[in-house]
Write a protein that holds these residues in place. Structure first.
Motif, PDB file in Angstrom:
ATOM      1  N   ASP A   7       0.827  -1.210   0.094  1.00 12.02           N
ATOM      2  CA  ASP A   7       0.098  -0.081   0.066  1.00 12.02           C
ATOM      3  C   ASP A   7       0.843   1.363  -0.077  1.00 12.02           C
ATOM      4  OD1 ASP A   7      -2.039  -1.842   0.181  1.00 12.02           O
ATOM      5  OD2 ASP A   7      -2.749  -1.258   1.984  1.00 12.02           O
ATOM      6  N   ASP A  58      -5.070  -0.312   8.282  1.00 12.20           N
ATOM      7  CA  ASP A  58      -5.994  -1.399   7.746  1.00 12.20           C
ATOM      8  C   ASP A  58      -6.708  -2.252   8.886  1.00 12.20           C
ATOM      9  OD1 ASP A  58      -6.027  -1.941   4.902  1.00 12.20           O
ATOM     10  OD2 ASP A  58      -3.809  -1.784   5.332  1.00 12.20           O
ATOM     11  N   LYS A  97      -1.131  -8.113   6.172  1.00  9.70           N
ATOM     12  CA  LYS A  97      -2.518  -8.490   6.382  1.00  9.70           C
ATOM     13  C   LYS A  97      -2.636 -10.166   6.593  1.00  9.70           C
ATOM     14  CE  LYS A  97      -4.122  -5.050   3.326  1.00  9.70           C
ATOM     15  NZ  LYS A  97      -3.003  -4.186   3.042  1.00  9.70           N
ATOM     16  N   GLU A 123      -2.961  -6.426  11.190  1.00 10.97           N
ATOM     17  CA  GLU A 123      -3.919  -5.309  10.627  1.00 10.97           C
ATOM     18  C   GLU A 123      -5.373  -5.868  10.084  1.00 10.97           C
ATOM     19  OE1 GLU A 123      -1.998  -3.307   7.298  1.00 10.97           O
ATOM     20  OE2 GLU A 123      -0.975  -5.289   6.521  1.00 10.97           O
TER      21      GLU A 123
HETATM   22 MG   LIG Z   1      -1.899  -1.757   6.042  1.00  9.96          MG
END
Ligand SMILES: [Mg+2]
Ligand SMILES: CC(=O)SCCNC(=O)CCNC(=O)[C@H](O)C(C)(C)COP(=O)(O)OP(=O)(O)OC[C@H]1O[C@@H](n2cnc3c(N)ncnc32)[C@H](O)[C@@H]1OP(=O)(O)O
Ligand SMILES: O=CC(=O)O
Length: 355
Positions: free
Chosen positions: A60, A183, A122, A156
């Motif tokens: 990201d 996130d 993630k 996250e």
């Molecule tokens: Mg993130």
């Protein structure tokens, strides 16, 4: 679940043996740069002397149409920069993205001997770490690497938090975990619209005055991240890996950034992310124990002899438990002083003054 006996066997023929202890290397700030952004990449050689960790970010903040350029830029930067004892990490794209596989294939093959840690975003459970673990072993074997690349997970997602203990213990490659508040907020459906830090709406209000009345009542802002950071720290400590606070997005508010970093430091984190060069100094200040605290810790250790029993110093009781806390501070200070001569001098001066 793998047998304990197999845990330290390489996961591919020819791959290097897993580490048995996470090497403690200073990592007060994990400084993010976009390797495909020429202006940022050009600053990397000068940042080597300032940051403990430089991380080439592929996930990201890198636009979808610049992913390949960022990956190629990281290969170029890794090959052309002398990192000395500064660590080089990368954050790959998430495992469900179209880029993660090529990120690992390219980076381990081309610059695996220069990469210390791969940060995986993630992460939802041990299965994500197991996938990366086996793939890294295969790629390390093919590249002829002699030292394993370590893995760092970002906490996250709500599932990741629910499974944080199994993530921390999923592989001997696990180096640490960072809180990813941006996130995580989205995953939890929190109503914040910012990257980390507090929120003025999350507060407690003092009781109404006795007997009523409508005098103003003080409010106290609360810490949105306390629970998650504390849980992450426990999971990491229980598995012998390192916890980190992640990003603080209000680049201009270095005061609040320092507060957020300090809360994490006091709770047990060893570092935080720096998104902009201005945050490197903030992290360095916060995650290096203060010279006065280091001098005090030495005093306690010296007064406690073999570390058992109880003594009074300046009216405060010290025993085995404060001795152990002081050892944490002194061991961290000594590890940092080995890398930072200015800090070494400040610690020596404070110790002399308090003797
Ligand atoms: Mg993130
Ligand atoms: C929720 C998450 O996932 S957080 C992690 C992902 N996000 C990131 O990695 C963000 C990284 N940082 C950035 O992209 C940038 O710092 C931004 C967008 C926040 C601000 O960038 P700018 O508006 O260019 O900041 P600013 O004008 O203050 O930059 C000053 C100089 O420092 C450079 N710079 C800015 N950030 C960095 C950085 N992280 N590393 C190296 N150099 C940097 C700029 O290129 C600029 O160079 P120049 O003087 O040659 O023009
Ligand atoms: O990746 C970090 C986050 O906060 O999200």
């Amino acid at each position: 679940m793998r047998s304990a006996k197999d845990f330290f066997r390489p996961l591919a023929v020819g791959a290097p043996a897993p580490v048995r202890e996470v090497p403690f290397r200073p990592s007060r700030m994990i400084h993010f740069f976009d390797p495909g952004n020429e202006k940022m990449a050009a600053k990397v050689p000068a940042l080597v002397a300032q940051a403990d960790v430089l991380l080439g970010n592929l996930e990201d903040a890198v636009p979808a149409d610049r992913k390949e350029a960022a990956r190629a830029g990281l290969v170029k930067t890794a090959r052309s920069t002398d990192f000395g004892d500064t660590q080089l990490w990368t954050r790959i794209n998430s495992l469900d993205s179209p880029w993660a596989l090529d990120d690992l294939l390219t980076l381990v093959t081309e610059i695996g001997d220069r990469l210390d840690v791969v940060m995986v975003p993630k992460v939802e459970g041990a299965q994500d770490i197991h996938y990366v673990d086996r793939l890294l072993a295969q790629l390390e074997a093919r590249a002829g690497l002699t030292r394993p690349i370590l893995v760092h997970a970002i906490l996250e997602t709500a599932a990741g938090v629910a499974n944080v203990e199994e993530i921390a213990g999923a592989s001997p490659r696990m180096q640490g975990i960072s809180l990813g508040p941006a996130d995580l907020a989205a995953s939890r459906r929190m109503k914040t619209t910012r990257v980390g830090g507090g929120h003025p709406g999350y507060l407690v209000r003092e009781d109404p005055p006795a007997g009523g009345g409508d005098a103003p009542r003080a409010t106290y802002q609360q810490d949105l991240w306390h629970y998650t950071i504390a849980r992450m720290v426990d999971a990491c400590a229980a598995h012998g890996i390192l916890p980190y606070y992640g990003p603080f997005g209000d680049i201009q508010d270095v005061t609040a950034c320092e507060d957020q970093f300090r809360n994490a430091f006091l709770l047990g984190c060893v570092g935080a992310w720096s998104l902009h060069p201005v945050q490197i100094a903030v992290a360095k200040k916060v995650f290096s124990p203060a010279p006065a605290d280091v001098a005090w810790a030495y005093r306690v250790i010296e007064a406690m002899g073999d570390g058992t029993g109880a003594v009074m110093i300046d009216g405060k009781m010290q025993d085995d438990a404060t001795y152990k806390q002081c050892r944490v501070v002194v061991e961290l200070a000594e590890a940092l002083a080995g890398r930072d001569p200015e800090l070494a001098a400040a610690y020596a001066a404070a110790r002399e003054e308090s003797a």
